[in-house]
Design an enzyme around this catalytic site. Structure first.
Site, PDB file in Angstrom:
ATOM      1  N   ARG A 125      69.550  27.807  15.242  1.00  0.00           N
ATOM      2  CA  ARG A 125      68.274  27.131  15.472  1.00  0.00           C
ATOM      3  C   ARG A 125      67.910  26.162  14.349  1.00  0.00           C
ATOM      4  NH1 ARG A 125      65.195  32.688  15.780  1.00  0.00           N
ATOM      5  NH2 ARG A 125      66.845  33.035  14.262  1.00  0.00           N
TER       6      ARG A 125
ATOM      7  N   ASP B 187      57.387  38.914   7.945  1.00  0.00           N
ATOM      8  CA  ASP B 187      57.694  38.004   9.060  1.00  0.00           C
ATOM      9  C   ASP B 187      56.700  38.264  10.198  1.00  0.00           C
ATOM     10  OD1 ASP B 187      59.117  35.887  10.119  1.00  0.00           O
ATOM     11  OD2 ASP B 187      60.776  37.100  10.864  1.00  0.00           O
TER      12      ASP B 187
ATOM     13  N   ARG C 212      69.524  40.869   7.243  1.00  0.00           N
ATOM     14  CA  ARG C 212      69.798  40.619   8.665  1.00  0.00           C
ATOM     15  C   ARG C 212      71.038  41.375   9.172  1.00  0.00           C
ATOM     16  NH1 ARG C 212      68.507  36.834  12.120  1.00  0.00           N
ATOM     17  NH2 ARG C 212      67.338  35.493  10.733  1.00  0.00           N
TER      18      ARG C 212
ATOM     19  N   SER D  91      58.539  36.278  16.724  1.00  0.00           N
ATOM     20  CA  SER D  91      59.009  36.942  17.942  1.00  0.00           C
ATOM     21  C   SER D  91      60.257  37.740  17.619  1.00  0.00           C
ATOM     22  CB  SER D  91      59.319  35.915  19.033  1.00  0.00           C
ATOM     23  OG  SER D  91      60.446  35.148  18.671  1.00  0.00           O
TER      24      SER D  91
ATOM     25  N   GLY E 175      58.953  31.595  20.780  1.00  0.00           N
ATOM     26  CA  GLY E 175      59.057  30.701  21.915  1.00  0.00           C
ATOM     27  C   GLY E 175      60.493  30.442  22.319  1.00  0.00           C
TER      28      GLY E 175
HETATM   29 ZN    ZN Z   1      62.657  33.037   9.581  1.00  0.00          ZN
END
Ligand code: ZN
Length: 378
Positions: free
Chosen positions: A151, A273, A215, A277, A57
């Site tokens: 975030r 995961d 990552r 998104s 989102g």
């Molecule tokens: Zn995560």
């Protein structure tokens, strides 16, 4: 570890016996025999981080990702999955997550959840992390809590300590792992917030279970250091071309490199995961679209680790079975043995494809086709 050729007897939802040359086929018992020649038998796969009810989102309401379906898991050999909230704990709720976990459980796989959220103070059902872990069967830990990410709620050291302490006590009293799942962002601090949380307290690094540790290269190297200090680390298998082009270490490659570095297989896990998104950007950083994380990427990455990166099959399978089950405190899962849950996968020897999946003693996938579908799947 490989144990050679065995006969495995399932009764109800349990492995009743494992041994050599049982002869049940000629008995009067109503048995179904599955011939395992030409296959490897492994435990059913354990996916330690899935957004059951969707996630994301970050590009507005239209970018909220959909719920996962039963065969998203089963066609990829996953028989146990752990559901979490994500960035959005406002329109995605723990009540909805629990309901979906129950739905997937009744459709055929085993499910658990973490209480809590990206943000601290964490969302909970009862108002308290410890109470949630003690009183709600399906909750086994807390998270994913976000650190070193734009975030995240920018949690303080003390806030992280309080979450870990509450999960620790809840875990002890309920006989659960009380693990703290940690979403690792791309921020400069990487694992520093966890080292600071543990310093000067009785908390242990091992209680934290950081994910997305592939990552980028810096995060991956921090992961190796964390594991050297005794921590457990998780690599995310869902990815996009964009992420791989921009520095992500593919999960299969990360697993291979971490093993070659000397990290023990029981400290290394993969998770999908699933249903997160995955934004796709162009080279100017403009959002082109979104993909959705896939639970099936879990086994695809483990397989890729074997076929492309020459990881031993037993080590690759460990990262999606015994290792996550041990970290999550799921004693009935992730291994093959008498009285353990009858969650099994048959892999074709020639191409290592998932052929047959049995969860809780029920045949859900055979010849790579779903025999059982979710309630609303066609
Ligand atoms: Zn995560």
């Amino acid at each position: 570890m490989p144990i050679g050729k065995k006969d495995v007897v399932l009764a109800g939802n349990t492995i009743a016996a494992m041994g050599d040359d049982f002869n049940l086929a000629s008995s009067n018992l109503p048995v179904t025999v599955i011939d395992g020649s030409g296959y490897y038998l492994t435990p059913g796969f354990v996916d330690s981080l899935v957004h059951f009810i969707g996630g994301g989102g970050e590009g507005g309401f239209a970018t909220r990702t959909p719920e996962m379906q039963l065969t998203d898991a089963t066609l990829g050999g996953v028989t146990t999955a752990i559901g979490v909230l994500g960035t959005d704990a406002t329109t995605r709720t723990l009540t909805n997550l629990l309901a979906k976990a129950h739905a997937l459980e009744s459709e055929g796989i085993s499910t658990y959840c973490h209480t809590g959220s990206y943000e601290i103070p964490c969302r909970t059902l009862t108002g308290n992390i410890t109470d949630d872990l003690i009183l709600i069967d399906k909750f086994i830990g807390v998270g994913e809590i976000a650190i070193s990410d734009h975030r995240s709620s920018q949690p303080t050291t003390d806030e992280i300590r309080k979450v870990a302490a509450a999960a620790r006590v809840g875990g002890i009293l309920a006989g659960k792992s009380g693990v703290v799942s940690v979403h690792m962002g791309a921020g400069e601090r990487i694992l520093q917030p966890l080292y600071q949380a543990v310093a000067g307290t009785e908390l242990k690094l091992k209680q934290f279970y950081p994910t997305h540790m592939n990552r980028n290269r810096r995060v991956f190297e921090a992961a190796l250091e964390f594991a050297t200090k005794g921590g457990v680390i998780d690599f995310t298998t869902s990815t996009t071309e964009f992420d791989l082009k921009h520095g992500e270490v593919a999960a299969a490659a990360a697993l291979a490199e971490a093993l070659a570095f000397g990290i023990t297989p029981m400290q290394l896990t993969l998770s999908s995961d699933g249903n997160a998104s995955l934004p796709i950007y162009n080279d100017d950083g403009e959002l082109l679209g979104l993909q959705v994380g896939s639970v099936q990427s879990l086994y695809q990455s483990a397989r890729d680790a074997v076929l492309t990166h020459k990881v031993a099959l037993s080590d690759a399978i460990c990262s999606i079975t015994a290792a996550p089950a041990a970290i999550l405190g799921l004693k009935q899962k992730g291994r093959l043995g008498q009285n353990l849950d009858a969650d099994l996968v048959l892999l074709r020897r020639d191409d290592l494809a998932v052929d047959t999946v049995i969860a809780k003693g029920k045949l859900l996938v055979q010849q790579s086709k779903a025999l059982v579908k979710g309630t609303f799947e066609r």
